[in-house]
Design a protein around this motif. Structure first.
Motif, PDB file in Angstrom:
ATOM      1  N   GLN A  88       0.865  -1.166   0.000  1.00  0.00           N
ATOM      2  CA  GLN A  88       0.000   0.000   0.000  1.00  0.00           C
ATOM      3  C   GLN A  88       0.910   1.226   0.000  1.00  0.00           C
ATOM      4  O   GLN A  88       1.796   1.356   0.852  1.00  0.00           O
ATOM      5  CB  GLN A  88      -0.905   0.009   1.238  1.00  0.00           C
ATOM      6  N   CYS A  89       0.715   2.105  -0.970  1.00  0.00           N
ATOM      7  CA  CYS A  89       1.557   3.302  -1.086  1.00  0.00           C
ATOM      8  C   CYS A  89       0.679   4.541  -1.186  1.00  0.00           C
ATOM      9  O   CYS A  89      -0.465   4.476  -1.648  1.00  0.00           O
ATOM     10  CB  CYS A  89       2.448   3.223  -2.323  1.00  0.00           C
ATOM     11  N   TYR A  90       1.238   5.661  -0.776  1.00  0.00           N
ATOM     12  CA  TYR A  90       0.544   6.927  -0.978  1.00  0.00           C
ATOM     13  C   TYR A  90       0.711   7.356  -2.432  1.00  0.00           C
ATOM     14  O   TYR A  90       1.757   7.138  -3.050  1.00  0.00           O
ATOM     15  CB  TYR A  90       1.102   8.008  -0.058  1.00  0.00           C
ATOM     16  N   GLU A  91      -0.329   7.976  -2.961  1.00  0.00           N
ATOM     17  CA  GLU A  91      -0.290   8.518  -4.319  1.00  0.00           C
ATOM     18  C   GLU A  91      -0.745   9.962  -4.270  1.00  0.00           C
ATOM     19  O   GLU A  91      -1.783  10.283  -3.696  1.00  0.00           O
ATOM     20  CB  GLU A  91      -1.201   7.712  -5.247  1.00  0.00           C
ATOM     21  N   CYS A  92       0.038  10.835  -4.878  1.00  0.00           N
ATOM     22  CA  CYS A  92      -0.274  12.258  -4.809  1.00  0.00           C
ATOM     23  C   CYS A  92       0.563  13.021  -5.821  1.00  0.00           C
ATOM     24  O   CYS A  92       1.698  12.650  -6.113  1.00  0.00           O
ATOM     25  CB  CYS A  92       0.035  12.770  -3.404  1.00  0.00           C
ATOM     26  N   THR A  93       0.004  14.088  -6.360  1.00  0.00           N
ATOM     27  CA  THR A  93       0.753  15.022  -7.200  1.00  0.00           C
ATOM     28  C   THR A  93       0.533  16.421  -6.654  1.00  0.00           C
ATOM     29  O   THR A  93      -0.606  16.826  -6.416  1.00  0.00           O
ATOM     30  CB  THR A  93       0.283  14.970  -8.660  1.00  0.00           C
ATOM     31  N   MET A  94       1.624  17.151  -6.431  1.00  0.00           N
ATOM     32  CA  MET A  94       1.513  18.502  -5.895  1.00  0.00           C
ATOM     33  C   MET A  94       2.150  19.483  -6.854  1.00  0.00           C
ATOM     34  O   MET A  94       3.325  19.338  -7.204  1.00  0.00           O
ATOM     35  CB  MET A  94       2.185  18.603  -4.528  1.00  0.00           C
TER      36      MET A  94
END
Length: 205
Positions: A20-26
């Motif tokens: 399980q990984c975090y997914e995000c674009t900033m």
């Protein structure tokens, strides 16, 4: 009975070897909301910085999955435009909480490639850091094909990254090793074209 054992074994093995990984674009606004996704290999936090004419135009943070060859630092350098990538990888559940560090400053490494300057591609760009390949790219913009040339790191030229670049730029590119191996030709590429196709280069699938 054997079929049931095989079925449950396959499902359990799949679960055991996914993370399980975090997914995000900033983007430049600085906002980022983490969601979670399953990853087959590793989690990663990434930072992508693009420069045009020496001025920083993009500084984006991302979180997602990563393959082993996508971890570390890489860059693609067209002389007047350069994009550097820093990827920090880990292999435990939800381990990619911290942002990736800013890529280290690179100094010239002695390798030289052709770059495009105005209407011709006979100028020289001095490669830096781990840029050990020359690159030639063709970008389709409307009905016009534009050529970009410069230096690139091995990570950029890997088969996985190559597929993403081709999809992003809507064209084709090739890497080679050896000084000036990306032989010169005419071009009509604009400065903006040198930067914008590179932003999603490190958006891991």
């Amino acid at each position: 009975m054997h079929l049931l054992t095989l079925f449950f074994g396959t499902v359990l093995l799949h679960k055991a070897y996914t993370l399980q990984c975090y997914e995000c674009t900033m983007g430049s606004s600085g906002t980022c909301t983490d969601s979670q996704k399953e990853c087959p290999a590793q989690c990663a936090a990434m930072r992508v910085i693009s420069y045009a004419g020496g001025i920083k135009v993009v500084d984006a943070h991302m979180k997602s999955c990563a393959a082993a060859e996508e971890c570390g630092e890489a860059s693609i350098n067209f002389g007047v435009a350069k994009t550097v990538i820093s990827s920090k990888c880990c292999n435990s559940n939800l381990c990619n909480t911290q942002p990736a560090p800013e890529p280290s400053r690179s100094s010239p490494n002695g390798k030289k490639c052709f770059q495009c300057d105005g209407q011709t591609c006979t100028a020289t760009v001095n490669c830096g850091g781990n840029e050990d390949h020359c690159i030639s790219a063709t970008v389709n913009v409307g009905n016009t094909k534009s050529t970009l040339k410069g230096c690139a790191s091995k990570m950029v030229c890997s088969s996985m990254a190559a597929a993403e670049i081709k999809e992003t730029i809507g064209g084709d590119f090739s890497c080679c090793q050896g000084d000036y191996c990306n032989s010169a030709s005419s071009t009509t590429a604009g400065l903006l074209l040198l930067v914008t196709p590179l932003i999603s280069l490190v958006m891991f699938s």
